[in-house]
Design an enzyme around this catalytic site. Structure first.
Site: not given
Length: 201
Positions: A127-128
């Site tokens: 996840t960014h």
């Protein structure tokens, strides 16, 4: 809408957290240890990472309940998947499985985001998180200008993935570094000589 990246390879060799085993193997014990010995150097992940679009029901706000040690509200992220993400994951996973089948593995298993699965911060999923200080063309549609400079406070520069309105499906580090270099060049050539707004609003 959007797209996805398919890539192979791991990010480390941690023998418990990153050990890839067939789903029929017990999660611990003698059979697990035997499977780890057999598969440790003979398993690999093939992963997809997809675009996540902007939606009005995905946003950041100040939490009405939780505060920090100074009594200030904590940042709250309201987020979940939409139909586009589920469909994109299914399509890209089908292409990924075609690639894996050509590799003729002894066994394979696919973990797939499906409708009804909710976003869960407890599970690592590359996840960014993006957004919060969007880059744009004027103060009405953004927080910072093209040089990462705040529209409201010209001596404030905000760097990071907060500048992106959505996740483009690739690791953002390279683009973030490029934006930082772009801003630093403008700081050196213009801002330090004459501090103030670098883009007229």
């Amino acid at each position: 809408m959007g797209g996805a990246l398919i890539y192979a390879g791991g990010t480390g060799g941690r023998p418990i957290e990153q050990m890839l085993l067939p789903p029929t193997i017990p999660r611990w014990g003698r059979a697990w240890k035997a499977a780890v010995r057999r598969h440790y150097r003979h398993s690999a992940p093939v992963t997809l990472m997809g675009t996540v679009m902007s939606y009005r029901d995905r946003y950041m706000s100040l939490d009405p309940t939780y505060t920090d040690k100074y009594g200030m509200p904590l940042l709250r992220i309201t987020f979940d998947w939409h139909d586009n993400e589920y469909r994109m994951a299914a399509y890209t996973a089908s292409k990924m499985e075609e690639i894996v089948r050509q590799m003729k593995p002894e066994s394979q298993a696919t973990l797939l985001l499906k409708p009804g699965n909710h976003y869960d911060v407890r599970i690592y999923q590359s996840t960014h998180t993006t957004g919060g200080a969007i880059m744009g063309t004027n103060p009405a549609n953004s927080v910072i200008n093209r040089y990462s400079q705040s529209w409201d406070l010209p001596n404030l520069f905000i760097y990071g993935a907060s500048a992106f309105p959505q996740n483009v499906g690739y690791n953002p580090t390279g683009l973030l570094a490029a934006l930082a270099y772009f801003s630093a060049d403008k700081l050196k050539s213009s801002y330090l000589k004459s501090p103030g707004p670098l883009v007229s609003s």
